[in-house]
Design an enzyme around this catalytic site. Structure first.
Site, PDB file in Angstrom:
ATOM      1  N   VAL A  43      21.492  -1.657 -50.258  1.00 10.50           N
ATOM      2  CA  VAL A  43      20.085  -1.957 -50.511  1.00 10.50           C
ATOM      3  C   VAL A  43      19.748  -1.605 -51.959  1.00 10.50           C
ATOM      4  O   VAL A  43      20.144  -0.548 -52.461  1.00 10.50           O
ATOM      5  CB  VAL A  43      19.166  -1.170 -49.560  1.00 10.50           C
ATOM      6  CG1 VAL A  43      17.716  -1.602 -49.746  1.00 10.50           C
ATOM      7  CG2 VAL A  43      19.589  -1.376 -48.116  1.00 10.50           C
TER       8      VAL A  43
ATOM      9  N   ILE B  74      19.539   1.881 -53.827  1.00 10.98           N
ATOM     10  CA  ILE B  74      18.788   2.952 -53.175  1.00 10.98           C
ATOM     11  C   ILE B  74      19.339   3.309 -51.801  1.00 10.98           C
ATOM     12  O   ILE B  74      18.834   4.216 -51.144  1.00 10.98           O
ATOM     13  CB  ILE B  74      17.292   2.584 -53.052  1.00 10.98           C
ATOM     14  CG1 ILE B  74      17.107   1.259 -52.293  1.00 10.98           C
ATOM     15  CG2 ILE B  74      16.648   2.516 -54.412  1.00 10.98           C
ATOM     16  CD1 ILE B  74      15.658   0.877 -52.071  1.00 10.98           C
ATOM     17  N   GLY B  75      20.376   2.590 -51.338  1.00 13.70           N
ATOM     18  CA  GLY B  75      20.939   2.923 -50.037  1.00 13.70           C
ATOM     19  C   GLY B  75      22.175   2.114 -49.707  1.00 13.70           C
ATOM     20  O   GLY B  75      22.381   1.026 -50.254  1.00 13.70           O
TER      21      GLY B  75
ATOM     22  N   ASP C 241      19.096  -1.755 -32.799  1.00 14.67           N
ATOM     23  CA  ASP C 241      19.675  -0.657 -33.575  1.00 14.67           C
ATOM     24  C   ASP C 241      18.587   0.326 -34.023  1.00 14.67           C
ATOM     25  O   ASP C 241      18.506   0.694 -35.188  1.00 14.67           O
ATOM     26  CB  ASP C 241      20.422  -1.203 -34.798  1.00 14.67           C
ATOM     27  CG  ASP C 241      21.362  -0.164 -35.419  1.00 14.67           C
ATOM     28  OD1 ASP C 241      21.747   0.786 -34.716  1.00 14.67           O
ATOM     29  OD2 ASP C 241      21.694  -0.304 -36.608  1.00 14.67           O
TER      30      ASP C 241
ATOM     31  N   GLY D 181      24.789   1.186 -46.152  1.00 15.00           N
ATOM     32  CA  GLY D 181      25.013   1.308 -44.720  1.00 15.00           C
ATOM     33  C   GLY D 181      26.291   0.600 -44.325  1.00 15.00           C
ATOM     34  O   GLY D 181      27.021   0.074 -45.173  1.00 15.00           O
ATOM     35  N   GLY D 182      26.553   0.582 -43.031  1.00 16.75           N
ATOM     36  CA  GLY D 182      27.762  -0.067 -42.555  1.00 16.75           C
ATOM     37  C   GLY D 182      27.730  -1.564 -42.732  1.00 16.75           C
ATOM     38  O   GLY D 182      28.772  -2.226 -42.760  1.00 16.75           O
ATOM     39  N   MET D 183      26.536  -2.140 -42.840  1.00 19.42           N
ATOM     40  CA  MET D 183      26.389  -3.591 -42.933  1.00 19.42           C
ATOM     41  C   MET D 183      26.106  -4.086 -44.338  1.00 19.42           C
ATOM     42  O   MET D 183      26.513  -5.176 -44.709  1.00 19.42           O
ATOM     43  CB  MET D 183      25.235  -4.043 -42.015  1.00 19.42           C
ATOM     44  CG  MET D 183      25.380  -3.637 -40.571  1.00 19.42           C
ATOM     45  SD  MET D 183      26.698  -4.533 -39.757  1.00 19.42           S
ATOM     46  CE  MET D 183      26.029  -6.183 -39.791  1.00 19.42           C
ATOM     47  N   ALA D 184      25.367  -3.296 -45.123  1.00 16.04           N
ATOM     48  CA  ALA D 184      24.870  -3.823 -46.393  1.00 16.04           C
ATOM     49  C   ALA D 184      24.511  -2.700 -47.352  1.00 16.04           C
ATOM     50  O   ALA D 184      24.446  -1.528 -46.975  1.00 16.04           O
ATOM     51  CB  ALA D 184      23.632  -4.691 -46.137  1.00 16.04           C
TER      52      ALA D 184
ATOM     53  N   LYS E 163      18.509  -6.420 -49.606  1.00 10.51           N
ATOM     54  CA  LYS E 163      19.666  -5.961 -48.827  1.00 10.51           C
ATOM     55  C   LYS E 163      20.753  -7.015 -48.942  1.00 10.51           C
ATOM     56  O   LYS E 163      20.561  -8.169 -48.541  1.00 10.51           O
ATOM     57  CB  LYS E 163      19.266  -5.738 -47.372  1.00 10.51           C
ATOM     58  CG  LYS E 163      20.418  -5.304 -46.481  1.00 10.51           C
ATOM     59  CD  LYS E 163      19.923  -4.686 -45.177  1.00 10.51           C
ATOM     60  CE  LYS E 163      19.381  -3.303 -45.392  1.00 10.51           C
ATOM     61  NZ  LYS E 163      19.164  -2.557 -44.137  1.00 10.51           N
TER      62      LYS E 163
END
Length: 578
Positions: A25, A17-18, A134, A20-23, A40
């Site tokens: 989801v 569902i998503g 953040d 990002g730069g880190m992980a 995540k």
């Protein structure tokens, strides 16, 4: 539909569902507690950074101790097959970033309400010695009922010293970092307040305060430049709201609010702008601060002020007076632009231009010595380029030069049809709802796919259609079951019965014996009975006549011999009498 994957022998990953730069989801199902969760999973490059992993675990465990209505709950932290993961509360809704992209400038009431809920979450975290590091619209989730949930407390803090190493995270966050973060200096709770100030700026104006060609240029602007005043981009923003943003975005952390002070200021603005509580029916609106906290916050302000040199205080007062003058000037300029020449005796009756083309409407309004502002809105009922509504309403008496806002249709809002083939009906419905669509007609057909799985859809994936329209689905009802009538095999030999049943599509089950005067091996009974309808390859159990043992055969022979002798004796006796 992703292949079934179980994490830590507990969490079934359903869909991504998503990212990002880190992980990444995933929406997942907690099989132990039977609930949906968000999982995540850190990107592989972080799994090789031992220092980061240690910090990540520590911060995530600390974040898991937070319990607040405006913070996404963390349920579990762990590692499985070299994958480091966090299990969190699954929140239905959208991110604040999505809301801003969809609506542009948010209403003042929404901005204050959302900001108030965010700072409530920050205050709770700050009192537990946890800094988010953040804060950005991407990490703010908004439920359909308006409740705000701040996410990523653990991963954000753990990543704070890694942001300059992994460029993907910097690109995603540099628009919101505080000056001290950009310089690599010590981070405090007031770093979160700066980031929140940037988020409020974006909610009010629809854009971030600083833009640049690269990460470094944007970071330098946070350190050196003052953003374009909000009232220049949006004249209707009240001075008290703009003042909150300016103080939150002070370059010097000492000049910013604490989280408690900011709650107080937001609450003050809400009471001033919406004294009767209009537009604030949300059950999650910011709370009233207890008196002891207000007193404590005011004492804190006095202590900070008393430590400043006299000349610094004088400079601050001059700056504040200048700021107030600028804000008042902006306010009265906005009032003139919005309400016309308020000192004039000439009044104009606002004409009705609803349903007119935008060009015709402009001509009609300007001919009345009024000014026009056009705002485009999606509308499926009014043709593109025609006026949907107007403010003030037709028939209202206003001063000349008053600004009339026209809400002009830009047609129905369209969306791309998502590909839901391979999803279950329930998951397909969720995906369609996210795209602003709904399920239409459903046809179930037999297939080799599991029951409930979507086989095809109409319209096809990728097609642009109006939001609110329906997508028809064809779903599987599983394999078609063929039924066969059970033949009657009683009276046949066992071998013959087997041939008849197997030819009809059945298999032989248990075979039991029963004493009978029938020939050994003759079928005496069957289960199920003949004539019943069963699936192909169903089992039929048989009862056959029992084979006679040698002992039984000897006993029968002896009995027959004795019987014959008796018969012979009787015959001889009869002959003697005769």
């Amino acid at each position: 539909m992703m292949s079934k994957q179980i994490l830590a022998e507990r969490y079934e990953l359903i869909e991504r569902i998503g990212d990002g730069g880190m992980a990444s989801v995933y929406r997942a199902h907690d099989q132990l507690l039977d609930r949906y969760v968000a999982v995540k999973i850190l990107h592989p490059q972080f799994a090789n950074d031992e220092e980061f992993i240690v910090r990540f675990k520590k911060e995530a465990q600390g974040a898991a101790k937070l319990s607040h209505t405006n913070i996404v709950n963390i349920y579990d932290v762990g590692e499985w097959d070299k994958q480091y993961f966090i299990v969190m509360e699954y929140v239905e809704g959208e991110t604040l970033k999505n809301k801003i992209q969809r609506e542009g400038k948010l209403s003042i009431a929404d901005v204050l309400d959302i900001s108030g809920q965010i700072v409530e979450a920050l205050e709770h975290a700050h009192t537990h010695n946890l800094i988010h590091c953040d804060i950005k619209p991407h990490n703010i989730l908004i439920k359909p009922n308006g409740q705000v949930k701040v996410a990523d407390f653990g991963i954000a803090r753990a990543a704070s010293s890694a942001t300059m190493t992994y460029s993907g995270n910097v690109v995603g966050s540099v628009h919101y970092i505080s000056p001290e973060q950009a310089q690599g200096n010590a981070i405090t709770p007031k770093s979160d307040i700066y980031s929140l100030g940037v988020v409020i700026y974006e909610m009010l104006t629809g854009e971030v305060p600083f833009k640049g060609e690269n990460v470094v240029s944007i970071a330098l602007k946070h350190l050196q430049e003052i953003p374009v005043p909000i009232h220049e981009l949006r004249p209707d923003v009240p001075p008290i709201v703009e003042a909150i943003v300016l103080k939150a975005m002070e370059k010097d952390p000492q000049k910013r609010f604490s989280s408690t002070q900011m709650i107080l200021e937001i609450h003050k603005a809400q009471k001033m702008l919406f004294p009767d509580g209009e537009e604030r029916n949300d059950p999650y609106a910011t709370r009233v601060i207890p008196r002891n906290q207000i007193t404590e916050a005011m004492n804190t302000d006095k202590n900070i002020t008393s430590k400043k040199p006299i000349h610094s205080i004088m400079k601050s007062k001059k700056f504040i007076m200048l700021l107030v003058f600028i804000l008042l000037l902006g306010f009265f300029t906005g009032a003139f632009l919005s309400f016309g020449k308020f000192w004039s005796n000439t009044e104009v009756v606002v004409p009705n231009v609803v349903g007119q083309s935008v060009e015709q409407a402009k001509t009609i309004i300007t001919s009345k010595n009024l000014r026009v502002q056009v705002t485009e809105v999606y509308n499926s009922d009014i043709a593109k380029g025609y006026v949907v509504s107007q403010t003030p309403n037709a028939g209202t008496k206003v001063k000349e030069e008053r600004q009339i806002t026209l809400y002009v249709s830009k047609g129905a809002e369209t969306t791309s049809v998502p590909d839901v083939t391979g999803f279950t009906k329930e998951d397909a419905e969720r995906q369609l709802q996210k795209a602003g669509l709904k399920i239409g007609n459903i046809v179930a057909v037999a297939s080799d796919k599991p029951a409930g799985v979507v086989l095809s859809q109409d319209p096809i994936p990728g097609m642009q259609i109006e939001k609110g329209n329906a997508v028809n689905l064809t779903i599987s009802k599983g394999e078609e079951v063929k039924t066969v009538s059970v033949p009657d095999v009683t009276g046949n030999t066992l071998n013959t019965a087997k041939i008849i049943l197997e030819k009809a599509g059945f298999t032989i089950g248990s075979i039991s014996e029963q004493e009978s005067d029938k020939a050994p091996g003759t079928v005496l009974g069957q289960s199920p009975r003949s004539g019943e309808k069963l699936k192909e390859k169903s089992v039929v159990n048989l009862i056959i006549a029992k084979s006679k043992s040698k002992k039984e055969a000897v006993e029968k022979t002896n009995n027959n011999t004795s019987s014959n002798n008796v018969k012979k004796g009787n015959t001889q006796e009869k002959k003697t009498k005769d």
